[in-house]
Design a protein around this motif. Structure first.
Motif, mmCIF file in Angstrom:
data_model
loop_
_atom_site.group_PDB
_atom_site.id
_atom_site.type_symbol
_atom_site.label_atom_id
_atom_site.label_comp_id
_atom_site.label_asym_id
_atom_site.label_seq_id
_atom_site.Cartn_x
_atom_site.Cartn_y
_atom_site.Cartn_z
ATOM 1 N N VAL A 112 63.864 55.484 110.915
ATOM 2 C CA VAL A 112 63.064 54.976 112.126
ATOM 3 C C VAL A 112 62.101 56.210 112.555
ATOM 4 O O VAL A 112 62.564 57.350 112.684
ATOM 5 C CB VAL A 112 63.994 54.752 113.474
ATOM 6 N N THR A 113 60.865 55.905 112.240
ATOM 7 C CA THR A 113 60.011 57.012 112.810
ATOM 8 C C THR A 113 58.916 56.654 113.606
ATOM 9 O O THR A 113 58.331 55.465 113.533
ATOM 10 C CB THR A 113 59.280 57.227 111.227
ATOM 11 N N PRO A 114 58.264 57.484 114.233
ATOM 12 C CA PRO A 114 57.110 57.522 115.078
ATOM 13 C C PRO A 114 55.882 57.089 114.004
ATOM 14 O O PRO A 114 55.627 57.753 112.901
ATOM 15 C CB PRO A 114 56.839 58.558 116.087
ATOM 16 N N SER A 115 54.756 56.586 114.427
ATOM 17 C CA SER A 115 53.768 56.362 113.654
ATOM 18 C C SER A 115 52.693 57.469 113.871
ATOM 19 O O SER A 115 51.403 57.376 113.053
ATOM 20 C CB SER A 115 52.920 54.973 114.037
ATOM 21 N N THR A 154 58.897 71.768 126.837
ATOM 22 C CA THR A 154 59.331 70.702 127.421
ATOM 23 C C THR A 154 59.185 69.187 127.179
ATOM 24 O O THR A 154 59.759 68.388 127.821
ATOM 25 C CB THR A 154 59.000 70.927 129.011
ATOM 26 N N GLY A 155 58.456 69.099 125.970
ATOM 27 C CA GLY A 155 58.095 67.753 125.652
ATOM 28 C C GLY A 155 59.096 67.225 124.608
ATOM 29 O O GLY A 155 59.055 66.017 124.510
ATOM 30 N N TYR A 156 59.997 67.991 124.253
ATOM 31 C CA TYR A 156 61.018 67.686 123.161
ATOM 32 C C TYR A 156 62.436 67.584 123.522
ATOM 33 O O TYR A 156 62.617 68.397 124.445
ATOM 34 C CB TYR A 156 60.716 68.486 121.866
ATOM 35 N N ILE A 199 62.694 61.388 114.657
ATOM 36 C CA ILE A 199 62.754 60.640 113.310
ATOM 37 C C ILE A 199 64.419 60.449 112.783
ATOM 38 O O ILE A 199 64.920 61.395 112.637
ATOM 39 C CB ILE A 199 62.175 61.292 112.104
ATOM 40 N N PHE A 200 64.604 59.107 113.031
ATOM 41 C CA PHE A 200 66.031 58.806 112.946
ATOM 42 C C PHE A 200 66.519 58.234 111.639
ATOM 43 O O PHE A 200 65.622 57.488 111.035
ATOM 44 C CB PHE A 200 66.673 57.925 113.921
ATOM 45 N N ASP A 272 54.373 66.490 115.986
ATOM 46 C CA ASP A 272 54.317 65.266 116.740
ATOM 47 C C ASP A 272 52.867 64.860 117.280
ATOM 48 O O ASP A 272 52.576 63.757 117.472
ATOM 49 C CB ASP A 272 55.223 64.910 117.945
ATOM 50 N N LEU A 273 51.964 65.822 117.016
ATOM 51 C CA LEU A 273 50.539 65.454 117.401
ATOM 52 C C LEU A 273 50.301 64.741 118.765
ATOM 53 O O LEU A 273 49.558 64.018 118.880
ATOM 54 C CB LEU A 273 49.837 64.622 116.314
ATOM 55 N N GLY A 274 51.191 65.197 119.854
ATOM 56 C CA GLY A 274 51.200 64.658 121.040
ATOM 57 C C GLY A 274 50.215 65.391 121.930
ATOM 58 O O GLY A 274 49.916 64.665 123.070
ATOM 59 N N THR A 275 49.667 66.174 121.791
ATOM 60 C CA THR A 275 48.854 66.959 122.714
ATOM 61 C C THR A 275 47.590 67.509 121.773
ATOM 62 O O THR A 275 47.638 67.705 120.566
ATOM 63 C CB THR A 275 49.326 67.880 123.501
ATOM 64 N N TRP A 276 46.509 67.865 122.380
ATOM 65 C CA TRP A 276 45.223 68.628 122.072
ATOM 66 C C TRP A 276 45.815 70.028 121.400
ATOM 67 O O TRP A 276 45.308 70.540 120.259
ATOM 68 C CB TRP A 276 44.108 68.888 123.321
#
Length: 358
Positions: A112-115, A154-156, A199-200, A272-276
Motif C-alpha cells: 500500500v503506497t501513496p501516489s 513534525t509531519g511524519y 508505505i505498508f 514524500d514531496l509533501g511541501t515546497w
C-alpha cells in the motif's frame, strides 16, 4: 511475478501544503512535479512494474478524479479504479481495497503506497519491497518502511525499533504519529528513531484481522459488502459504506495499537514531496542554490525554489530563501522558512476570493 502480489496506490488527497500548484480539481499526484514527463501517479505505477502483474495494480481515488486516473493510467480497467465518494483518510481507503482484493484472491499480499512520493533508488526499492512481501507471506506481520530522518520534522510518524538481530526487518518498540517539535527534536537527537514512510506491506489476511480487532466498526461496514464488491452494485454500496465510516488514519487506528508491527529499514532515496521545501531538497540546484522550473531570469537570487509556467517569463532580483510558485490564477511568493503558512494562505484565498483559487 507473483500473482498473489497486489499494489494499492492511494491517490485521493488534495496536497494542500503544495498550494498553489496542487489544487482541488488537479492535485499534485496528477502533475509532472519533477519535470520528468511523468506525473507522480504515473511514476508510482511504473515503479511496481517488476513487482506485480499489471492487472494487480489498484488505485483508490476520489470519484472526482476518475477521469484523470483513466487519462494517466489507461491500462487500468474500471475494476482497478476504486472511487471514494468522500475523503475519510487512509483507514477506510485501505479497508475498502483490502476487502475487495481479498475477495479476488484470499492469499493476496499487499503493498500500500501513496501516489505522490519520490523514490530515487528504484532498483533498491524493488528489492526492499520483495523482501517485505516474502516476510508478509510467511508471517502474520504488518510492515512499514522506515527512513533514517534528516531533520526533526513534525509531519511524519516516528518509529523506535528493537535492534536484536541482523535483519533489516525490526520489531517496532514504539510508534508515534506526528509528534510536536520538542518531541520530534528529541527523537532526532537520540538516533534511535526512523520516519514512517507510509508505505505498508502485509497480507490481506493480516490487515483484515487487524481491522476486526482494532477498527471493528469499519471492518463490519465493509464485511457487509462482500456480496457487492467486484460487482455492478459496488459503487452504491461504497456510497453507503463511506457515510458510515469515521475519518481516521491507518496509523492512529491500527499501527499504533497492534503488537505485530515491524519496520523494514529502507535507504531508497525517499521523499514524500509533501511541501515546497521537500521539493527544494531533492531538486537540482544551479550555481546559486536555486531550483528552477520555468522560463526565469535571476539576479542576486540565492537558495530559492521557483516553479512557474513555461510560457511566462519571470524575472527575480534580490531574493534569498524564497518560494516563488505560480499555477493557473495564483502566484505565491513566500519565505521558505514560513512555508507552514501555505495552508493558511489557501484558506484565506478561499474565504476572501472564492473556490476558484483553491
Amino acid at each position: 511475478m507473483d500473482k498473489n502480489t497486489f499494489v494499492v496506490i492511494m491517490a485521493g488527497g488534495i496536497g494542500s501544503r503544495f498550494w498553489p500548484f496542487s489544487r482541488t480539481n488537479y492535485p499534485k499526484q496528477f502533475h509532472d512535479v519533477l519535470g520528468t514527463g511523468e506525473s507522480m501517479l504515473q511514476m508510482t505505477a511504473r515503479r511496481f512494474q517488476n513487482v506485480c502483474p499489471p492487472e494487480n495494480i489498484f488505485v483508490v481515488t476520489n470519484k472526482d478524479y476518475e477521469a484523470l486516473v483513466k487519462e494517466q493510467l489507461p491500462q487500468l480497467t474500471d475494476n482497478q479504479i476504486l472511487l471514494e465518494p468522500i475523503g475519510r483518510n487512509t483507514a477506510p481507503c485501505i479497508a475498502y481495497a483490502s476487502h475487495k482484493i481479498a475477495l479476488l484472491n484470499p492469499e493476496a499480499n499487499l503493498v500500500v503506497t501513496p501516489s505522490d512520493h519520490v523514490i530515487l533508488k528504484e532498483e533498491v526499492f524493488t528489492s526492499v519491497v520483495k523482501e517485505g512481501l516474502a516476510a508478509a507471506a510467511k508471517d502474520d506481520v504488518l510492515i512499514t518502511l522506515g527512513i533514517e530522518p534528516s531533520r526533526p520534522d513534525t509531519g511524519y510518524g516516528y518509529i523506535q525499533y528493537i535492534d536484536n538481530d541482523g535483519s533489516d526487518i525490526k520489531k517496532v518498540k514504539t510508534f508515534t504519529e506526528k509528534p510536536n517539535l520538542e518531541l520530534a527534536q528529541m527523537f532526532f537527537d537520540s538516533g534511535d528513531f526512523v520516519w514512517n514512510a507510509g508505505i505498508f506491506i502485509w497480507s490481506a489476511k493480516s490487515i483484515l484481522n487487524a481491522f476486526r480487532q482494532h477498527l471493528s466498526e469499519i471492518s463490519e461496514v465493509f464485511e457487509e459488502g462482500n456480496t457487492f464488491l467486484n460487482t455492478a452494485q459496488e459503487s452504491n454500496f461504497i456510497a453507503k459504506a463511506y457515510s458510515q465510516c469515521r475519518n481516521i488514519s491507518i496509523d492512529y487506528g491500527i499501527m499504533e495499537k497492534v503488537d505485530n508491527v515491524y519496520v523494514l529499514l529502507a535507504d531508497i532515496g525517499w521523499s514524500d514531496l509533501g511541501t515546497w521545501n521537500s521539493l527544494y531538497t531533492i531538486g537540482e540546484k544551479e550555481k546559486d542554490g536555486n531550483v528552477v522550473d520555468g522560463d526565469v531570469l535571476l539576479y542576486d537570487t540565492k537558495d530559492c525554489i521557483i516553479k512557474t509556467p513555461k510560457e511566462r517569463l519571470v524575472v527575480v532580483q534580490g531574493l534569498e530563501n524564497y518560494i516563488i510558485a505560480e499555477y493557473d490564477n495564483v502566484l505565491m511568493i513566500c519565505s521558505k522558512d514560513e512555508e507552514q503558512k501555505v495552508k493558511e494562505f489557501m484558506a484565506d484565498a478561499k474565504a476572501k476570493r472564492g473556490p476558484n483559487y483553491i
